[in-house]
Every structure is written in C-alpha cells, then in structure tokens.
Motif scaffolding. Sequence first.
Motif, short mmCIF file in Angstrom:
data_model
loop_
_atom_site.label_atom_id
_atom_site.label_comp_id
_atom_site.label_asym_id
_atom_site.label_seq_id
_atom_site.Cartn_x
_atom_site.Cartn_y
_atom_site.Cartn_z
N ILE A 115 7.83 -17.86 13.81
CA ILE A 115 6.80 -17.07 12.85
C ILE A 115 5.98 -17.03 13.14
O ILE A 115 4.93 -17.03 14.67
CB ILE A 115 6.25 -18.86 11.92
N SER A 116 6.07 -15.85 12.00
CA SER A 116 4.57 -13.98 12.33
C SER A 116 3.59 -13.86 11.13
O SER A 116 4.30 -14.60 10.34
CB SER A 116 5.26 -13.43 13.28
N ARG A 117 2.83 -13.61 11.45
CA ARG A 117 2.27 -12.72 9.83
C ARG A 117 1.84 -12.16 10.62
O ARG A 117 1.09 -11.40 11.19
CB ARG A 117 0.78 -13.87 9.76
N ASP A 118 1.49 -10.97 9.43
CA ASP A 118 0.28 -9.53 9.49
C ASP A 118 -0.07 -9.33 8.66
O ASP A 118 -0.15 -9.73 7.62
CB ASP A 118 1.92 -8.19 9.25
N ASN A 119 -1.65 -9.91 8.82
CA ASN A 119 -3.41 -10.22 7.49
C ASN A 119 -3.00 -8.79 6.73
O ASN A 119 -3.44 -8.53 5.98
CB ASN A 119 -3.83 -11.35 8.59
N ALA A 120 -2.77 -7.44 8.19
CA ALA A 120 -3.46 -6.41 7.21
C ALA A 120 -1.99 -5.81 5.97
O ALA A 120 -2.08 -4.93 5.04
CB ALA A 120 -2.81 -5.20 8.48
N LYS A 121 -0.88 -6.42 6.10
CA LYS A 121 -0.04 -6.06 5.26
C LYS A 121 0.41 -7.91 3.77
O LYS A 121 1.17 -7.80 3.63
CB LYS A 121 1.53 -6.14 5.33
N ARG A 164 15.87 -12.12 8.86
CA ARG A 164 14.80 -12.48 9.26
C ARG A 164 13.68 -12.31 7.29
O ARG A 164 14.58 -11.21 6.97
CB ARG A 164 13.46 -11.04 9.72
N LEU A 165 13.08 -13.52 7.35
CA LEU A 165 12.44 -13.68 5.41
C LEU A 165 11.41 -13.46 5.67
O LEU A 165 10.52 -13.06 7.16
CB LEU A 165 12.59 -15.37 5.54
N SER A 166 10.91 -13.11 4.12
CA SER A 166 9.21 -12.42 4.39
C SER A 166 9.14 -12.24 3.17
O SER A 166 9.71 -13.06 2.31
CB SER A 166 9.49 -10.74 4.15
N CYS A 167 7.53 -12.94 3.22
CA CYS A 167 7.00 -13.31 2.16
C CYS A 167 5.29 -12.63 2.63
O CYS A 167 4.61 -12.77 3.17
CB CYS A 167 6.47 -15.36 2.44
N ALA A 168 5.34 -11.88 0.81
CA ALA A 168 4.77 -11.36 0.98
C ALA A 168 3.43 -11.90 0.09
O ALA A 168 4.17 -12.64 -1.06
CB ALA A 168 5.10 -9.73 -0.30
N ALA A 169 2.19 -12.18 0.29
CA ALA A 169 1.19 -13.43 -0.58
C ALA A 169 -0.15 -11.40 -1.20
O ALA A 169 0.30 -10.93 -1.01
CB ALA A 169 0.53 -13.91 0.14
N SER A 170 -0.28 -12.02 -2.17
CA SER A 170 -1.30 -11.56 -3.01
C SER A 170 -1.87 -12.13 -4.31
O SER A 170 -1.63 -14.13 -4.39
CB SER A 170 -0.98 -10.55 -4.57
N GLY A 171 -3.58 -12.50 -4.22
CA GLY A 171 -4.29 -12.43 -5.11
C GLY A 171 -5.99 -13.86 -4.36
O GLY A 171 -5.72 -14.15 -5.05
N ARG A 172 -5.65 -13.22 -3.43
CA ARG A 172 -6.62 -14.16 -2.59
C ARG A 172 -6.61 -13.79 -1.35
O ARG A 172 -5.53 -12.60 -0.69
CB ARG A 172 -6.27 -15.98 -2.32
N THR A 173 -7.88 -14.03 -0.21
CA THR A 173 -7.82 -13.36 1.05
C THR A 173 -6.81 -13.58 1.78
O THR A 173 -7.20 -14.87 1.86
CB THR A 173 -9.31 -13.27 1.42
#
Length: 125
Positions: free
Chosen positions: A69-75, A18-27
Amino acid sequence: VQLQASGGGLVQAGGYLRLSCAASGRTFSNYAMGWFRQAPGKEREFVASIRWSGSSTNYADSVKGRFTISRDNAKNTVYLQMNSLKPEDTAVYYCAAGLTRLGTTPREEGGYGYWGQGTLVTVSS
C-alpha cells in the motif's frame, strides 16, 4: 468525502494488478487510508492500511510480502500494488478513509468513515 476505486480486472494466478483510489472532499493528507476486500459468500476483511503521512503501514497476514500500500498526498490517491496474485485473492476491493485526523492505521472497519464503491479483482487459476 468521495472515494473512487479503480484498477480491478481479470488476471491469471501469479500476475499483478495495481488498484487506485482517488479521494476528494477533505484534506486527504490528514487521514489514514485502508483497503478491504469481500470475497463471494464471505465477510469483508482488512487487507492493508497506511498512516496519513505514509510513514507506517499495516497488512493482513494473507497478503504480507505480496501487496504494497502506498499513497501520493499530492494526488489525493492511495494505491494497492498486488503481486503474485492467487485465486483466493478474488474479491471486491474497497478503499476506505479513516475517521481520525492524524490518526494511526486501523485494521478494523470501525476506524473508517468513508468507503469507495469497490472494484472487482478476479484471479484465475
């Protein structure tokens, strides 16, 4: 926008990662996210994408039924669950953030404006 991909590694054929990708810098929750990969000696190719809301997804034919593919918008994180891995899945995997606010799920690189550094997935036979 910063994207940090993780979760790559060495796995035997038939295994999973399982790959993860953490984002920052905008909504984060306003933009589509995608995964691409580049195998040695080949061009980068589309793997999967997900709408900003998570309500729709797109997959390359080569991974359909095996990857999710999935996403957790809270994280502020997008995931790529890869099952039934094959040696031909060996590549550097990149996450990417979409250009268009509240847009669709692009399959083309041009639909993405920000890229992570890549994480290597090696599948042994």
